[in-house]
Scaffold this active site. Sequence first.
Site, mmCIF file in Angstrom:
data_model
loop_
_atom_site.group_PDB
_atom_site.id
_atom_site.type_symbol
_atom_site.label_atom_id
_atom_site.label_comp_id
_atom_site.label_asym_id
_atom_site.label_seq_id
_atom_site.Cartn_x
_atom_site.Cartn_y
_atom_site.Cartn_z
ATOM 1 C CG HIS A 1 -1.916 -1.116 1.202
ATOM 2 N ND1 HIS A 1 -1.594 -2.408 1.536
ATOM 3 C CD2 HIS A 1 -3.225 -1.129 0.865
ATOM 4 C CE1 HIS A 1 -2.664 -3.164 1.413
ATOM 5 N NE2 HIS A 1 -3.670 -2.412 1.004
ATOM 6 C CG HIS B 1 -6.178 1.800 -0.194
ATOM 7 N ND1 HIS B 1 -6.267 2.106 1.142
ATOM 8 C CD2 HIS B 1 -6.135 0.441 -0.280
ATOM 9 C CE1 HIS B 1 -6.272 0.973 1.835
ATOM 10 N NE2 HIS B 1 -6.208 -0.039 1.005
ATOM 11 C CD GLU C 1 -18.580 -8.225 25.419
ATOM 12 O OE1 GLU C 1 -18.727 -7.403 24.485
ATOM 13 O OE2 GLU C 1 -19.476 -8.465 26.249
ATOM 14 C CG HIS D 1 -26.823 -16.002 27.456
ATOM 15 N ND1 HIS D 1 -27.543 -15.392 26.450
ATOM 16 C CD2 HIS D 1 -26.412 -15.013 28.286
ATOM 17 C CE1 HIS D 1 -27.581 -14.079 26.674
ATOM 18 N NE2 HIS D 1 -26.891 -13.835 27.776
HETATM 19 C C1 LIG Z 1 -10.722 -5.605 9.808
HETATM 20 C C2 LIG Z 1 -10.269 -5.290 8.426
HETATM 21 N N1 LIG Z 1 -11.163 -5.206 7.428
HETATM 22 C C3 LIG Z 1 -10.765 -4.972 6.170
HETATM 23 C C4 LIG Z 1 -9.446 -4.818 5.868
HETATM 24 C C5 LIG Z 1 -9.001 -4.602 4.431
HETATM 25 N N2 LIG Z 1 -8.541 -3.200 4.258
HETATM 26 C C6 LIG Z 1 -7.254 -2.862 4.331
HETATM 27 S S1 LIG Z 1 -7.016 -1.228 4.199
HETATM 28 C C7 LIG Z 1 -8.663 -0.941 4.003
HETATM 29 C C8 LIG Z 1 -9.190 0.446 3.812
HETATM 30 C C9 LIG Z 1 -8.719 1.315 4.897
HETATM 31 O O1 LIG Z 1 -9.023 2.634 4.644
HETATM 32 P P1 LIG Z 1 -8.196 3.749 5.378
HETATM 33 O O2 LIG Z 1 -8.021 3.400 6.804
HETATM 34 O O3 LIG Z 1 -8.833 5.047 5.074
HETATM 35 O O4 LIG Z 1 -6.766 3.637 4.746
HETATM 36 P P2 LIG Z 1 -6.178 4.486 3.549
HETATM 37 O O5 LIG Z 1 -7.096 4.299 2.395
HETATM 38 O O6 LIG Z 1 -6.149 5.884 4.031
HETATM 39 O O7 LIG Z 1 -4.827 3.901 3.340
HETATM 40 C C10 LIG Z 1 -9.372 -2.124 4.044
HETATM 41 C C11 LIG Z 1 -10.836 -2.223 3.904
HETATM 42 C C12 LIG Z 1 -8.535 -4.923 6.934
HETATM 43 N N3 LIG Z 1 -7.225 -4.824 6.758
HETATM 44 N N4 LIG Z 1 -8.961 -5.136 8.193
#
Ligand SMILES: Cc1ncc(C[n+]2csc(CCOP(=O)(O)OP(=O)(O)O)c2C)c(N)n1
Length: 664
Positions: A32, A267, A413, A475
Amino acid sequence: MSTTLPESELRQAATIARGLAIDAVHACNSGHLGLPLGAAEIGAVLFGHALQYHPRHPHWINRDRFILSAGHGSMFLYSWLHLAGYELPLEELQNFRQLHSKTPGHPEFGETPGVEATTGPLGQGVGNAVGYAIAGKMAAARFNTEQHKVVDYHVFALAGDGCLQEGVAAEAASLAGHLGLDNLILIYDSNDVTLDAMAKVTQSEDAAQRFAAYGFDVVTIHGHDFSAIFRAVDDARRADNGKPKLIVARTEIGRGIPEVAGTAKAHGEGGAKFAESSRKGLGLPPTTFFVSDDVREYFQQHQARLLQRYQAWMATFDAWRTANPELAQQLQTARQGQVPADLIDTIPEFAAGYADATRNSGGVVIQHVAAKVPLFITGSADLFGSTKNYIQDGKDYGRGVGTGRNIWFGIREHAMGAILNGLAYDGLFRPSGATFAVFADYLRPAIRVAALAHLPVTYIFTHDSVGVGEDGPTHQPVETCSGLRVIPNLDVIRPGDPEEVAGAFVAALERTNGPTALLLSRQKIATQHAIPAKLRRAGTLRGGYVMLHESGPLQMILLATGSELQHAMAAAEKLGPGVRVVSMPCLERFDRQAREYREQVLPHSCTRRIAIEAGVPDLWHKYVGPQGRILGIPRFGLSAPGDTVMQELGIGVEAVLATAREIS
Ligand SMILES: Cc1ncc(C[n+]2csc(CCOP(=O)(O)OP(=O)(O)O)c2C)c(N)n1
């Protein structure tokens, strides 16, 4: 640090960091780029000026912690750790995301010096940061004295829209505000972009107002303005005002690659195809993975300044050590992660005639453990009254009560799991937390990371089966125990009597390289008084053991865990001399025993085996073999008194006897 900002040096460093990220992502054609480019100025201010750390002392207890919650932007962290002088040579950056490199796809704790947390599952890092911040408060309360302040670090986390959208971050932030963690500084890389699209497609809330409502001090800044970033960080650091801080940094994702900057295309690795032109645009030379002499020199000088700070702290620390030998000893022991070698012997044996629910036995055992392991702490997600893990003379942790050992997590949790991880990453404290077993899934993502990152967290999961009774199937965990067992490096212990509970707690505390889940019953169960307590404890530490030896030639083995152990024992008595009972409180520990031991306990020649456990049966095939039988519960439970439900679903002595007859 001085307040004069070396802006032109930091600007150069930011450009170099952008180049490193572009080259690393380009080289492996994955990863990324958006965050490392968009947050380059933030990285420069933090690692080049504002953070207190020393790259040669990555475990310095008073370092500022930096957690990249948005772990997908891992090249951000690797570039800055490299430039800062951590043991992360350029070749490691060149090997980004390659086998056995120190630069895995997402940051992994223990793999790379300077990486404080395994991140990537979004939101976890925010919870971890809250855990680190609690650890900081707890350590300060215990170790600082009037004369000497040895702990006053701050915890920084960099989080994006993704982290902030996740529920776990909301839970953790809400608790951080409530607890007044003013040593926590959360930086929100607010770039209006997520993965698929512009963030506006999925969010329209005002994060600043949301965090202000949680009790944070919030400031919004231009995230590419060095002096604005520094001022915000510096103000946040200075304000010991009982409020955590949120710095909303408005940034442009992928800044430096004009073709994609500011859009969702920035991204991921998409921008890498413009590597050449963007490098040119940034003013970088054709050599890839380029670090200019000026930037090298700047960081060398910066390291020297940081060393002075470290040494000044060391002088205070030495004076503190001399003045407070007992505290120093406690700190030393805690840092080594050791618990007393004789911990198991310091827990008194349960009296003859004692019989209770294992959650209650746990409530007894935990007092002894807490007495012997002063930095053992616990918490509950609003269920102390049921989970019974409250440390009686441990006080409640809270604002102004940093020495408290009981954390009231509220009904959060998932945050509890992530916060326990933060405490465990920090490493001084031995954290444990509790809820009903059926809600273990609410914190499962954090448990998974704990297992992956080798964190010695203890989970106390009570109300462990349909024995819960009247609360009904919502539960009554039936799949939870087995569901936890499939997580690699997680030990799941379901003790069958109070002495096994003692063994289970010690097993969890002696473990230093992974988490342990204890599954304890709501309902009273029999105590195996006829079997020596020492054997029950030692057997639990081995995961499985012969609880009752056959008194004639071996004909059948009954295997059981938890509340079903009593049924196996009662059935064995009725079945006669050729029956052996194997108690198997922890399959994972048993599997780690030498083959000879496992064969002694479960000789392969004996194929008539019956396993009994009030949960989904499938994992037991491995232990009973193709000719064995499993008495389990392959369905959800029922709303009725616990004994009735057990009976209705075929768990009990009669069922064991009937099955034994069938296979005899
Ligand atoms: C729990 C979780 N869900 C989905 C992802 C897949 N994922 C990685 S980055 C991202 C988008 C994140 O957006 P943002 O925090 O705004 O990052 P940016 O685009 O600014 O790098 C997703 C959906 C992940 N890593 N973790």
